[in-house]
Design a protein around this motif. Structure first.
Motif, PDB file in Angstrom:
ATOM      1  N   GLY A 158       0.814  -1.329   0.024  1.00 19.75           N
ATOM      2  CA  GLY A 158       0.097   0.002  -0.043  1.00 19.75           C
ATOM      3  C   GLY A 158       0.870   1.229  -0.138  1.00 19.75           C
ATOM      4  N   ASN A 159       0.146   2.275   0.000  1.00 16.54           N
ATOM      5  CA  ASN A 159       0.737   3.634  -0.237  1.00 16.54           C
ATOM      6  C   ASN A 159       0.208   4.730   0.475  1.00 16.54           C
ATOM      7  N   SER A 160       1.130   5.056   1.337  1.00 13.32           N
ATOM      8  CA  SER A 160       0.544   6.198   2.455  1.00 13.32           C
ATOM      9  C   SER A 160      -0.083   7.352   1.939  1.00 13.32           C
ATOM     10  N   THR A 161       0.115   7.804   0.797  1.00 14.93           N
ATOM     11  CA  THR A 161      -0.184   9.050  -0.047  1.00 14.93           C
ATOM     12  C   THR A 161      -1.544   8.714  -0.678  1.00 14.93           C
ATOM     13  N   TYR A 162      -1.706   7.740  -1.366  1.00 18.37           N
ATOM     14  CA  TYR A 162      -2.972   7.027  -2.169  1.00 18.37           C
ATOM     15  C   TYR A 162      -3.373   6.087  -1.381  1.00 18.37           C
ATOM     16  N   GLY A 163      -3.988   5.830  -0.590  1.00 18.05           N
ATOM     17  CA  GLY A 163      -4.470   5.054   0.133  1.00 18.05           C
ATOM     18  C   GLY A 163      -3.771   4.456   1.556  1.00 18.05           C
TER      19      GLY A 163
HETATM   20  C1  NAG Z   1       1.887   6.519  -3.854  1.00 19.39           C
HETATM   21  O1  NAG Z   1       1.663   6.100  -5.299  1.00 19.39           O
HETATM   22  C2  NAG Z   1       1.511   7.310  -6.250  1.00 19.39           C
HETATM   23  C3  NAG Z   1       0.705   6.948  -7.438  1.00 19.39           C
HETATM   24  O2  NAG Z   1       1.464   5.841  -7.988  1.00 19.39           O
HETATM   25  C4  NAG Z   1       3.014   7.696  -6.463  1.00 19.39           C
HETATM   26  O3  NAG Z   1       3.124   8.862  -7.289  1.00 19.39           O
HETATM   27  C5  NAG Z   1       3.596   8.223  -5.183  1.00 19.39           C
HETATM   28  O4  NAG Z   1       5.054   8.403  -5.172  1.00 19.39           O
HETATM   29  C6  NAG Z   1       3.452   7.139  -3.882  1.00 19.39           C
HETATM   30  N1  NAG Z   1       3.889   7.577  -2.697  1.00 19.39           N
HETATM   31  C7  NAG Z   1       4.424   6.747  -1.765  1.00 19.39           C
HETATM   32  C8  NAG Z   1       4.666   7.611  -0.515  1.00 19.39           C
HETATM   33  O5  NAG Z   1       5.117   5.928  -1.977  1.00 19.39           O
END
Ligand code: NAG
Ligand code: NAG
Ligand code: NAG
Length: 244
Positions: free
Chosen positions: A75-80
């Motif tokens: 998962g991803n803390s920015t989008y999700g």
């Molecule tokens: C989260 O995902 C977005 C879109 O894929 C990406 O641009 C961004 O760098 C990612 N952020 C992190 C903190 O991994």
């Protein structure tokens, strides 16, 4: 200066293979019930691993600690939502209710099917990001109860010489199934009532969640392989089995 006898003792200890612990039974490869015997021996060995056998490279499995570098993060803390499970501990490995073994000496493959009444696993859990649009930043303990799980393990072994014939584990495959999966996050929400409700909602989906996270079981393969390898490194093949 250390005496000559010290080095002699060291030399003998390093070079010579040891016998299995006297409480571990030995099976005869040439008998037709070899696999049944092996299943029983492994079952008994698991029972005995409520304490460690350090001289055999075997840790206690009472509270089986998977190495801390085994981490599942996604998962991803920015989008999700970034989620991380770490510091795995398993409870119940010493109390199987049924152990089946099948050893194929042609391909040097050992298949184990070990059933347990239950296995508890506990991990640290972190989640950071947003659910709906609500910001989330959690660090808590996660506990899962596997109800009637069976652990299916396939160990590919390879024979090698080191002043005697030994096996080593070259590949481990781990697959598990369970009748049910009950989960509890100790503190998902600051509020007790909300925490209870969230856990209850999650638990309704226990079987679904188990299926979704099942692929994470590959993280345990090196652990189980390493566990078995610890013993194989110390005990020569002819000490493991009769009739080889
Ligand atoms: C989260 O995902 C977005 C879109 O894929 C990406 O641009 C961004 O760098 C990612 N952020 C992190 C903190 O991994
Ligand atoms: C052992 O566990 C398995 C799987 O959970 C179950 O099907 C079986 O009935 C149990 N066997 C015994 C002897 O309790
Ligand atoms: C035992 O484990 C092997 C390997 O995963 C699997 O193919 C087999 O179906 C299992 N047998 C039982 C009875 O669960």
């Amino acid at each position: 200066m250390k005496s000559l006898s010290f080095y002699l003792v060291l030399l003998v200890t390093v070079c010579s293979s040891i016998k299995l612990p006297p409480t571990f039974q030995k099976c005869d490869k040439t008998t037709s019930n070899f696999d049944d015997c092996l299943g029983k021996v492994i079952h008994d060995a698991l029972n005995q691993l409520d304490k460690p056998f350090p001289e055999y490279g075997l840790p206690s499995l009472q509270e089986a600690e998977v190495p801390p570098d085994v981490v599942a993060e996604f998962g991803n803390s920015t989008y999700g939502l970034r989620q991380k499970f770490s510091n795995y501990k398993l409870f119940g490995l010493t109390k199987p209710n049924l152990t089946k073994a099948r050893m194929d000496f042609k391909t040097n493959t050992l298949v184990l099917n070990v059933s347990f009444p239950e296995i508890v696993f506990r991990t640290d859990y972190e989640a950071e990001g947003a659910v709906f649009i609500l910001p989330v930043n959690i660090a808590t303990t996660f506990e899962g109860l596997l109800v009637k799980p069976t652990f299916n393990l396939v160990f590919k072994l390879q024979e090698y010489e080191n002043e005697g014939r030994y096996f080593k584990v070259v590949d481990t495959d781990f697959d598990m199934n369970a009748e049910n999966f009950k989960l509890e996050f100790k503190r998902l929400a600051p509020n007790k009532r909300l925490n209870y409700e969230l856990n209850a909602a999650i638990n309704e989906k226990g079987v679904e969640i188990f299926a979704r996270f099942k692929h994470l079981q590959v993280f345990f393969e090196p652990y189980f392989g390493g566990l078995f390898d610890g013993l194989l490194k110390k005990v020569e093949i002819k000490e493991l089995f009769d009739g080889v």
